[in-house]
Design a protein around this motif. Structure first.
Motif, PDB file in Angstrom:
ATOM      1  N   GLY A 145       0.815  -1.357  -0.038  1.00  0.00           N
ATOM      2  CA  GLY A 145       0.040   0.008   0.094  1.00  0.00           C
ATOM      3  C   GLY A 145       0.915   1.093   0.075  1.00  0.00           C
ATOM      4  O   GLY A 145       0.240   2.328   0.316  1.00  0.00           O
ATOM      5  N   ALA A 146       2.151   1.031  -0.429  1.00  0.00           N
ATOM      6  CA  ALA A 146       3.083   2.271  -0.162  1.00  0.00           C
ATOM      7  C   ALA A 146       2.662   3.245  -1.477  1.00  0.00           C
ATOM      8  O   ALA A 146       3.212   4.396  -1.530  1.00  0.00           O
ATOM      9  CB  ALA A 146       4.439   1.948  -0.133  1.00  0.00           C
ATOM     10  N   GLY A 147       2.266   2.733  -2.426  1.00  0.00           N
ATOM     11  CA  GLY A 147       2.061   3.635  -3.519  1.00  0.00           C
ATOM     12  C   GLY A 147       3.234   3.827  -4.443  1.00  0.00           C
ATOM     13  O   GLY A 147       4.272   3.231  -4.306  1.00  0.00           O
ATOM     14  N   VAL A 148       2.970   4.830  -5.363  1.00  0.00           N
ATOM     15  CA  VAL A 148       4.370   5.006  -6.184  1.00  0.00           C
ATOM     16  C   VAL A 148       4.370   6.717  -6.585  1.00  0.00           C
ATOM     17  O   VAL A 148       3.326   7.221  -6.735  1.00  0.00           O
ATOM     18  CB  VAL A 148       3.952   4.388  -7.736  1.00  0.00           C
ATOM     19  N   MET A 149       5.237   7.230  -6.126  1.00  0.00           N
ATOM     20  CA  MET A 149       5.422   8.632  -5.979  1.00  0.00           C
ATOM     21  C   MET A 149       5.125   9.191  -7.613  1.00  0.00           C
ATOM     22  O   MET A 149       5.617   8.817  -8.339  1.00  0.00           O
ATOM     23  CB  MET A 149       6.690   9.086  -5.637  1.00  0.00           C
ATOM     24  N   GLY A 150       4.126  10.342  -7.097  1.00  0.00           N
ATOM     25  CA  GLY A 150       3.681  10.796  -8.680  1.00  0.00           C
ATOM     26  C   GLY A 150       2.766  10.158  -9.432  1.00  0.00           C
ATOM     27  O   GLY A 150       2.295  10.836 -10.371  1.00  0.00           O
ATOM     28  N   LEU A 151       2.314   8.922  -8.842  1.00  0.00           N
ATOM     29  CA  LEU A 151       1.261   8.305  -9.719  1.00  0.00           C
ATOM     30  C   LEU A 151       0.138   7.921  -8.877  1.00  0.00           C
ATOM     31  O   LEU A 151      -1.050   8.266  -9.171  1.00  0.00           O
ATOM     32  CB  LEU A 151       1.727   7.107 -10.368  1.00  0.00           C
ATOM     33  N   PHE A 152       0.436   7.048  -7.949  1.00  0.00           N
ATOM     34  CA  PHE A 152      -0.431   6.344  -6.876  1.00  0.00           C
ATOM     35  C   PHE A 152      -0.186   6.789  -5.544  1.00  0.00           C
ATOM     36  O   PHE A 152       0.759   6.581  -5.180  1.00  0.00           O
ATOM     37  CB  PHE A 152      -0.601   4.925  -7.081  1.00  0.00           C
ATOM     38  N   PRO A 153      -1.360   7.326  -4.897  1.00  0.00           N
ATOM     39  CA  PRO A 153      -1.223   7.696  -3.478  1.00  0.00           C
ATOM     40  C   PRO A 153      -0.681   6.525  -2.505  1.00  0.00           C
ATOM     41  O   PRO A 153      -0.907   5.448  -2.655  1.00  0.00           O
ATOM     42  CB  PRO A 153      -2.552   8.063  -2.929  1.00  0.00           C
ATOM     43  N   ASN A 154       0.121   7.027  -1.484  1.00  0.00           N
ATOM     44  CA  ASN A 154       0.488   6.103  -0.313  1.00  0.00           C
ATOM     45  C   ASN A 154      -0.665   6.007   0.358  1.00  0.00           C
ATOM     46  O   ASN A 154      -1.172   6.787   1.080  1.00  0.00           O
ATOM     47  CB  ASN A 154       1.620   6.936   0.354  1.00  0.00           C
ATOM     48  N   LEU A 155      -1.025   4.652   0.995  1.00  0.00           N
ATOM     49  CA  LEU A 155      -1.985   4.262   1.848  1.00  0.00           C
ATOM     50  C   LEU A 155      -1.672   4.081   3.141  1.00  0.00           C
ATOM     51  O   LEU A 155      -2.566   3.802   4.119  1.00  0.00           O
ATOM     52  CB  LEU A 155      -2.878   3.157   1.097  1.00  0.00           C
ATOM     53  N   VAL A 156      -0.339   4.215   3.585  1.00  0.00           N
ATOM     54  CA  VAL A 156       0.198   3.918   4.844  1.00  0.00           C
ATOM     55  C   VAL A 156       0.498   4.904   5.709  1.00  0.00           C
ATOM     56  O   VAL A 156       1.107   4.917   6.679  1.00  0.00           O
ATOM     57  CB  VAL A 156       1.170   2.487   4.653  1.00  0.00           C
ATOM     58  N   ASP A 157       0.530   6.250   5.140  1.00  0.00           N
ATOM     59  CA  ASP A 157       1.217   7.443   5.876  1.00  0.00           C
ATOM     60  C   ASP A 157       0.065   8.151   6.751  1.00  0.00           C
ATOM     61  O   ASP A 157       0.435   9.315   6.994  1.00  0.00           O
ATOM     62  CB  ASP A 157       1.993   8.258   4.698  1.00  0.00           C
ATOM     63  N   ASP A 158      -1.037   7.936   6.402  1.00  0.00           N
ATOM     64  CA  ASP A 158      -2.255   8.627   7.429  1.00  0.00           C
ATOM     65  C   ASP A 158      -2.169  10.002   6.906  1.00  0.00           C
ATOM     66  O   ASP A 158      -2.602  10.725   7.621  1.00  0.00           O
ATOM     67  CB  ASP A 158      -1.829   8.601   8.782  1.00  0.00           C
ATOM     68  N   ALA A 159      -1.836  10.224   5.650  1.00  0.00           N
ATOM     69  CA  ALA A 159      -2.332  11.451   4.646  1.00  0.00           C
ATOM     70  C   ALA A 159      -3.486  11.164   3.777  1.00  0.00           C
ATOM     71  O   ALA A 159      -3.271  10.638   2.687  1.00  0.00           O
ATOM     72  CB  ALA A 159      -1.288  11.937   4.206  1.00  0.00           C
ATOM     73  N   TRP A 160      -4.672  11.422   4.170  1.00  0.00           N
ATOM     74  CA  TRP A 160      -5.791  11.032   3.444  1.00  0.00           C
ATOM     75  C   TRP A 160      -6.206  12.094   2.477  1.00  0.00           C
ATOM     76  O   TRP A 160      -6.722  13.182   2.884  1.00  0.00           O
ATOM     77  CB  TRP A 160      -7.062  10.511   4.394  1.00  0.00           C
TER      78      TRP A 160
END
Length: 307
Positions: A145-160
């Motif tokens: 769920g860490a996503g890809v910078m610039g493409l897909f959001p990170n789901l584990v950083d608690d920034a929704w």
């Protein structure tokens, strides 16, 4: 062979000899081994008759074993016995499947609050939804769920970006999201974009040129840029628009943390301001059942700590 040799238990030979004393013995196979071999031949023939076995042209022998009935998309399907059909039936009606179905019904009837408060239900939800996440979400967000910078959001950083409550996450999964930020490359010149980049970095306490940041603030909060419409005048963002919080030092598109120099950080922000952003997440309603979306909602909520 002489009678004396037979009486002494001498080994029989085939009668062939070489160089006078080199002989070929005639040792028969043990009786138990022969019977074992004959039994395997009989077993193989019976197996070929009962179960699918031999290829014949573009098909194969079906065997005469019992048929198997299982469900595909809500409709019953009956076929000859084969391991694939047997697996499908066991997945739908085996003991493990029945136990899992009971848990699924329990989760379907429970509220989000009940699931999050019940360790057993939560553990079941995590276990099942992890596989669903891998099948449906990991292609973009990564297996963790860490996503890809610039493409897909990170789901584990608690920034929704669109909100982290279970209701908001469920809406995201059900309806999908269309993240959009217009490109300012034509409406702002290079100097103005540079000033906005200084101001955006200043919002997260980066050391920038104060004069440039002051000019960028005017553009950001003025009609020239109009950035405050989505990001608010404080830069904290609007969840209703999926607009990022620019004050928390969490970057989803501009790779600011990956830059060592101020110029590198400015270039990252300027690239985003100039080119804009457009990211689409598909709606999963119709692709996944309501209960599957519910399981994924809890799983994603727990990945980032939720709200």
């Amino acid at each position: 062979m002489s009678e004396a040799n037979k009486q002494q238990g001498a080994v029989q030979t085939t009668g062939h000899s070489w160089d006078g004393d080199l002989q070929e013995f005639n040792n028969p196979l043990p009786t138990w081994w022969l019977w074992g071999f004959y039994l395997t031949v009989v077993f193989a023939v019976i197996y070929w008759v009962i179960y699918p076995a031999w290829p014949v042209g573009e098909t194969y022998t079906r065997g005469v074993a019992n048929t198997i009935t299982y469900t595909v998309d809500g409709e019953e399907r009956t076929t000859h016995w084969n391991t694939r059909a047997l697996l499908m039936k066991e997945m739908q009606s085996g003991k493990s499947a029945q136990k899992m179905q009971a848990y699924m019904e329990q989760v379907a009837a429970a509220s989000y609050e009940d699931i999050l408060a019940d360790e057993e239900m939560l553990a079941f939800t995590r276990a099942v939804a992890k596989g669903m996440f891998g099948d449906n979400c990991a292609a973009c967000h990564g297996s963790g769920g860490a996503g890809v910078m610039g493409l897909f959001p990170n789901l584990v950083d608690d920034a929704w970006l669109w909100g982290g409550t279970v209701e908001q996450i469920e809406q995201t999964l059900t309806e999908g999201r269309h993240g959009f930020m217009p490109a300012f490359g034509r409406s702002l010149d290079d100097g103005q974009i540079n000033a906005v980049a200084h101001y955006v970095l200043s919002l997260s306490d980066h050391e920038v040129d104060d004069d440039m940041a002051q000019r960028g603030m005017q553009i950001f909060n003025g009609r020239e840029g109009g950035c405050f419409y989505c990001h608010t005048s404080e830069g904290t963002g609007l969840e209703s628009q999926g607009a990022a919080n620019l004050t928390d030092s969490i970057w989803t598109v501009a790779d600011v943390p990956g830059q060592d120099s101020l110029d590198g950080k400015l270039n990252e922000v300027k690239r985003v301001v100039e080119n804009g952003i457009e990211r689409v997440m598909p709606a999963w309603e119709g692709r996944l059942s309501d209960n599957e979306i519910k399981l994924l909602t809890v799983y994603v909520h727990e990945l980032g700590g939720g709200q």
